[in-house]
Enzyme design. Structure first.
Site, PDB file in Angstrom:
ATOM      1  N   CYS A   1      -0.630   4.291   2.249  1.00 13.72           N
ATOM      2  CA  CYS A   1      -0.740   4.223   3.723  1.00 13.72           C
ATOM      3  C   CYS A   1      -0.304   2.848   4.186  1.00 13.72           C
ATOM      4  CB  CYS A   1      -2.124   4.622   4.227  1.00 13.72           C
ATOM      5  SG  CYS A   1      -3.551   3.871   3.418  1.00 13.72           S
ATOM      6  N   SER A   2      -1.233   2.016   4.626  1.00 14.36           N
ATOM      7  CA  SER A   2      -0.813   0.739   5.206  1.00 14.36           C
ATOM      8  C   SER A   2      -1.908  -0.307   5.072  1.00 14.36           C
ATOM      9  CB  SER A   2      -0.495   0.942   6.683  1.00 14.36           C
ATOM     10  OG  SER A   2      -1.616   1.551   7.316  1.00 14.36           O
ATOM     11  N   CYS A   3      -2.727  -0.215   4.004  1.00 13.26           N
ATOM     12  CA  CYS A   3      -3.852  -1.126   3.833  1.00 13.26           C
ATOM     13  C   CYS A   3      -3.365  -2.576   3.834  1.00 13.26           C
ATOM     14  CB  CYS A   3      -4.592  -0.800   2.547  1.00 13.26           C
ATOM     15  SG  CYS A   3      -5.305   0.855   2.604  1.00 13.26           S
TER      16      CYS A   3
ATOM     17  N   CYS B   1       0.883  -1.162   0.000  1.00 13.60           N
ATOM     18  CA  CYS B   1       0.000   0.000   0.000  1.00 13.60           C
ATOM     19  C   CYS B   1       0.921   1.212   0.000  1.00 13.60           C
ATOM     20  CB  CYS B   1      -0.898  -0.001   1.239  1.00 13.60           C
ATOM     21  SG  CYS B   1      -1.847   1.521   1.417  1.00 13.60           S
TER      22      CYS B   1
END
Lengths: 220, 210
Positions: B114-116, B111
């Protein structure tokens, strides 16, 4: 935020990836609490996931890059609460509530935690119009740079790819993040040849996809 | 973020970290005093992702797909009900797609924005997944990133990167290692590492865990 520090795909100079053997879920107790506070506050706070992401990434690049992950979450949470008058700066500085609580619709009760987590927050919505594209279609990522939240990474902007998956109609983050409503749009996986993104000398056996809502795309 | 006040009581004798600790403590106190959060609910949220939801979930899904052709097909075509049938669903896994590794194609998930990450099957993401080096390089230099993990794939193998820019969450179905015929699902799940389901690693071989 377009062009913000969070938009990292292809940026150079960050160095090697450093995996940590047997990594724990949290590295300090404050990370546990910051994580849980962020999840729990979405209910009384009334914000959605796109507003949360927007709050986290909407800071000067030097701040974003120098904070740890949960410090970014914390900054985002403080911002969302300050905007809504739920927790003010003077309260955080003093460590206690100084102003009367604002009425909130609901809070997260311990009895509801597992139910709320299991349900999650699906973003699929009834389509308002037929899909404009189908698997195999060539599309160009539009050359747009909205000043507010978007999920269009700049490394694909202007590039031509092919529709690989059609995911149905989903909440549109660009709209949902600003409070302008869910405005559902068709969502696709668009696949690019690595050399189209990174130049003709790039690895010929690399393909990269992003998920893209229809307003990000035009026929190519 | 707003600027930093220099006249507050917990001044400069503290490190950056303890500054953060104090802030989180202050927030929890304020939000509890105002009745917005219940500490017991916070404890349950933490316990869920620290003790209950983690990559063992995904490993059991993968092991089932390795042993049951019908399940594999279901998982690859309609992942959510297939994963829910094993007991996993919910937040950050509402729209799952499972990606099949083959000798010709290796999938890897990132991702960049962000940090999906698919929480119900993998738990919370590791620090490296959320870090600038991974998010920046996975899309531009995936073979270099794989080398950071000690993984080298044949040059002819296509590397397929999935940037999770929407609420769709991706789980890699790694190839079943050779020499695992007859192993139970539980034993097979022991071979399935977290990284092999992100695409930055390969499953262990049976001889690795004897």
């Amino acid at each position: 935020m377009t062009e913000g520090a969070q938009d990292m795909g292809g940026v150079r100079g960050f160095g090697k990836v450093v995996p940590e053997p047997d990594e724990p879920p949290f590295h300090a107790d404050w990370e546990r609490r910051a994580f849980a506070l962020t999840l729990a506050m979405a209910m009384p706070g009334g914000w959605n996931i796109d507003m949360s992401r927007s709050a986290r990434e909407n800071m000067p690049p030097a701040d974003y890059l120098s904070k740890s992950y949960y410090q970014i979450w914390l900054a985002g949470l403080e911002k969302l609460m300050a905007e809504r008058g739920l927790a003010a700066r003077d309260e955080i500085e003093s460590g206690h509530a100084l102003h009367p609580p604002k009425p909130v619709k609901r809070t997260l009760s311990p009895d509801d935690v597992s139910k709320v987590l299991y349900r999650g927050g699906p973003t699929g919505r009834e389509p308002k119009a037929p899909a404009r594209f189908a698997a195999g279609d060539k599309v160009r990522m539009r050359n747009i740079a909205p000043p507010t939240h978007t999920r269009l990474p700049r490394y694909v902007r202007g590039h031509v790819g092919a529709i690989e998956l059609v995911h149905g109609s989903h909440v549109f983050p660009d709209s949902n993040a600003t409070g302008a409503g869910e405005n559902p749009q068709w969502l696709y996986t668009v696949c690019f040849d690595g050399r189209d993104l990174w130049g003709k000398d790039a690895d010929r056996n690399v393909k990269v996809s992003v998920d893209a809502w229809e307003p990000y795309l035009e026929p190519a | 973020m707003s600027g930093h006040d220099h006249d507050h009581p917990h001044g400069h004798e503290h490190s950056e970290l303890s500054e953060t600790e104090l802030r989180v403590r202050a927030l929890e106190t304020i939000l509890t005093e105002k009745g917005y959060v219940e500490p017991a609910a916070l404890d349950l949220l933490i316990e869920t992702y620290e003790k209950k939801v983690g990559p063992r979930n995904g490993a059991l899904v993968v092991a089932k797909a390795w042993t049951d052709a019908g399940y594999r097909k279901w998982l690859l075509t309609d992942a959510n009900p297939a994963i829910a049938s094993v007991g996993y669903a919910g937040r950050q896994g509402e729209h799952m797609v499972v990606l099949e590794n083959t000798p010709k194609r290796h999938n890897m998930v990132v991702c960049t924005l962000c940090s999906c990450y698919p929480w119900p099957v993998l738990g919370l993401p590791p620090v490296w997944y959320k870090s600038a080096p991974y998010r920046s390089r996975a899309v531009a230099d995936p073979r270099g990133v794989l080398a950071d993990f000690g993984v080298e794939l044949p040059k002819e193998t296509e590397i397929r990167i999935w940037d999770s820019t929407s609420e769709v969450r991706y789980l890699v179905l790694p190839m079943r290692p050779a020499g695992t015929e007859g192993l139970s699902e539980e034993r097979l799940a022991d071979l399935v590492t977290r990284d092999s389901m992100i695409g930055t690693g390969l499953p262990k071989r049976p001889e690795d865990i004897k």
